[in-house]
Scaffold this motif. Structure first.
Motif, mmCIF file in Angstrom:
data_model
loop_
_atom_site.group_PDB
_atom_site.id
_atom_site.type_symbol
_atom_site.label_atom_id
_atom_site.label_comp_id
_atom_site.label_asym_id
_atom_site.label_seq_id
_atom_site.Cartn_x
_atom_site.Cartn_y
_atom_site.Cartn_z
ATOM 1 N N PRO A 45 -5.966 3.108 -0.912
ATOM 2 C CA PRO A 45 -7.682 2.602 -1.542
ATOM 3 C C PRO A 45 -7.438 2.974 -3.266
ATOM 4 N N ALA A 46 -8.328 1.738 -3.560
ATOM 5 C CA ALA A 46 -8.285 2.163 -5.096
ATOM 6 C C ALA A 46 -8.688 3.702 -5.946
ATOM 7 N N SER A 47 -9.203 4.266 -5.336
ATOM 8 C CA SER A 47 -9.349 5.919 -5.614
ATOM 9 C C SER A 47 -7.577 6.399 -5.395
ATOM 10 N N GLY A 48 -6.826 5.785 -5.135
ATOM 11 C CA GLY A 48 -5.911 6.649 -5.159
ATOM 12 C C GLY A 48 -4.236 6.341 -5.736
ATOM 13 N N VAL A 49 -4.554 5.525 -7.134
ATOM 14 C CA VAL A 49 -3.616 4.654 -7.589
ATOM 15 C C VAL A 49 -4.069 5.562 -8.433
ATOM 16 N N THR A 50 -2.848 6.385 -9.202
ATOM 17 C CA THR A 50 -2.324 7.537 -9.838
ATOM 18 C C THR A 50 -1.358 5.903 -10.607
ATOM 19 N N PRO A 51 -0.510 6.735 -11.932
ATOM 20 C CA PRO A 51 -0.141 6.013 -12.900
ATOM 21 C C PRO A 51 1.864 5.970 -12.047
ATOM 22 N N GLU A 52 1.388 6.771 -10.966
ATOM 23 C CA GLU A 52 3.281 6.590 -10.230
ATOM 24 C C GLU A 52 2.906 5.713 -9.349
ATOM 25 N N ALA A 53 1.576 5.765 -8.508
ATOM 26 C CA ALA A 53 1.144 4.403 -7.557
ATOM 27 C C ALA A 53 1.100 2.662 -8.217
ATOM 28 N N VAL A 54 0.898 3.399 -9.294
ATOM 29 C CA VAL A 54 0.916 1.509 -10.160
ATOM 30 C C VAL A 54 2.789 1.266 -10.186
ATOM 31 N N SER A 55 3.380 2.360 -10.277
ATOM 32 C CA SER A 55 4.821 1.988 -10.524
ATOM 33 C C SER A 55 5.594 1.689 -8.898
ATOM 34 N N ARG A 56 5.361 2.110 -8.151
ATOM 35 C CA ARG A 56 6.013 1.630 -6.754
ATOM 36 C C ARG A 56 5.351 0.235 -6.959
ATOM 37 N N LEU A 57 4.037 0.268 -7.239
ATOM 38 C CA LEU A 57 3.789 -1.449 -7.137
ATOM 39 C C LEU A 57 4.050 -2.397 -7.642
ATOM 40 N N ARG A 58 4.368 -1.927 -8.526
ATOM 41 C CA ARG A 58 4.971 -2.989 -9.850
ATOM 42 C C ARG A 58 6.612 -3.223 -9.371
ATOM 43 N N ASN A 59 7.110 -1.972 -9.249
ATOM 44 C CA ASN A 59 8.869 -2.016 -8.743
ATOM 45 C C ASN A 59 9.220 -1.919 -7.247
ATOM 46 N N ASP A 60 8.652 -1.251 -6.140
ATOM 47 C CA ASP A 60 8.396 -1.749 -5.363
ATOM 48 C C ASP A 60 7.965 -2.729 -4.194
ATOM 49 N N ALA A 61 6.965 -3.382 -5.071
ATOM 50 C CA ALA A 61 6.533 -4.496 -4.605
ATOM 51 C C ALA A 61 6.557 -5.723 -4.614
ATOM 52 N N ALA A 175 -10.859 0.058 4.529
ATOM 53 C CA ALA A 175 -10.961 0.756 3.840
ATOM 54 C C ALA A 175 -11.977 1.589 4.606
ATOM 55 N N ALA A 176 -13.722 -0.094 4.762
ATOM 56 C CA ALA A 176 -14.609 0.853 5.875
ATOM 57 C C ALA A 176 -13.646 1.420 7.232
ATOM 58 N N ALA A 177 -13.282 1.426 7.865
ATOM 59 C CA ALA A 177 -12.915 2.438 9.121
ATOM 60 C C ALA A 177 -12.265 3.863 8.613
ATOM 61 N N ALA A 178 -11.844 4.122 7.283
ATOM 62 C CA ALA A 178 -11.222 5.099 7.005
ATOM 63 C C ALA A 178 -12.351 5.896 6.049
ATOM 64 N N GLY A 179 -13.196 5.511 6.084
ATOM 65 C CA GLY A 179 -14.723 6.165 5.328
ATOM 66 C C GLY A 179 -14.724 5.529 3.845
ATOM 67 N N ARG A 180 -13.598 4.701 3.332
ATOM 68 C CA ARG A 180 -13.527 5.014 1.889
ATOM 69 C C ARG A 180 -14.055 3.704 1.196
ATOM 70 N N GLU A 181 -14.282 3.905 -0.111
ATOM 71 C CA GLU A 181 -15.046 2.867 -1.060
ATOM 72 C C GLU A 181 -15.072 1.583 -0.759
ATOM 73 N N PRO A 182 -15.377 0.490 -1.233
ATOM 74 C CA PRO A 182 -14.856 -0.700 -0.143
ATOM 75 C C PRO A 182 -14.731 -1.282 -1.355
ATOM 76 N N ALA A 183 -13.463 -0.675 -1.613
ATOM 77 C CA ALA A 183 -12.349 -1.154 -3.571
ATOM 78 C C ALA A 183 -10.854 -1.125 -2.588
ATOM 79 N N VAL A 184 -10.102 -2.250 -2.896
ATOM 80 C CA VAL A 184 -8.500 -1.593 -2.480
ATOM 81 C C VAL A 184 -7.148 -2.258 -3.254
ATOM 82 N N ALA A 185 -6.523 -1.016 -4.310
ATOM 83 C CA ALA A 185 -5.367 -2.118 -4.824
ATOM 84 C C ALA A 185 -4.681 -2.438 -3.297
ATOM 85 N N GLY A 186 -3.489 -3.564 -4.541
ATOM 86 C CA GLY A 186 -2.414 -3.483 -3.809
ATOM 87 C C GLY A 186 -1.626 -4.834 -4.500
ATOM 88 N N CYS A 187 -0.854 -5.084 -3.736
ATOM 89 C CA CYS A 187 0.123 -5.699 -4.540
ATOM 90 C C CYS A 187 0.907 -6.561 -3.551
#
Length: 225
Positions: A45-61, A175-187
């Protein structure tokens, strides 16, 4: 249908785990289908993306870091499908083999970032996109963001999974099923040895190792579509 699709109780459990993870702001691994892109995306969920999450996305994905908006949010901000506004022969996408059209819109940086590419800058942009998606009527998009930038914005199909079965739509449905905002970050998850898409088996192993839910796209469609 993907040969790796979960069935019955296993499928329901996989979807429940994915929904709960998104509800908590945590990541999920979603494999679309063997007969589509054949890729697993690491999604937050886009609101859960910290700098550490960005690091995981670019390094692990390792693929392209993006934020997917619902069609309604993209429309509220007048964000086009990029192929509709590029006046150049290269915008012809008739040779795309896995889908009818791409979902790319603008690339953006938040105006409070510097170059926009650092983990902190991209996290700032992504979380601001989540805030914008949560309150489109209260957001002046052009005042918040500049384009071009370093975060790719994708626009989901208007009828979501009934129209298109890409990671864009799968993520927004989750995101809709989880009741989150309609914005999803990914890689997209890539294989460091082959350079190709990470296999579903290796993606599942990664997910299990890091206590991240893994779910097949077909399973999400059956339960959320």
């Amino acid at each position: 249908m993907s040969r790796t699709t979960e069935t019955g109780a296993a499928g329901s459990t996989a979807v429940e785990a994915a929904v709960e993870a998104f509800r908590a702001g945590d990541p999920v691994c979603i494999h679309d289908a063997d007969d589509r892109e054949g890729e697993t995306d690491l999604l937050y969920p886009a609101s859960g993306v910290t700098p550490e999450a960005v690091s995981r996305l670019r390094n692990d994905a390792g693929g392209l870091l993006f934020v997917a908006f619902s069609d309604a949010v993209a429309a509220a901000f007048d964000l086009p499908y990029l192929h509709d506004v590029i006046d150049h022969p290269a915008a012809d996408f008739d040779d795309v083999g896995y889908d009818a059209r791409p979902s790319f819109s603008l690339t953006v940086n938040h105006r409070d970032t510097y170059t926009g590419i650092t983990d902190a800058d991209r996290s700032r942009t992504i979380r601001a996109l989540a805030d914008a998606a949560a309150d489109p009527d209260g957001t002046d998009f052009a005042s918040e963001f500049r384009s071009p930038g370093h975060v790719h914005v994708l626009r989901a199909a208007p009828d979501l999974l009934a129209e298109r079965e890409g990671h864009t739509e799968l993520g927004i449905a989750l995101a809709a099923a989880a009741g989150r905002e309609p914005a999803v970050a990914g890689c997209e998850m890539l294989d460091d040895e082959t350079g190709g898409a990470l296999s579903p088996e290796d993606a599942r192993t990664y997910a299990e190792t890091h206590d991240i839910p893994y779910v097949e796209g077909r399973t999400l469609i059956e339960h959320l579509g």
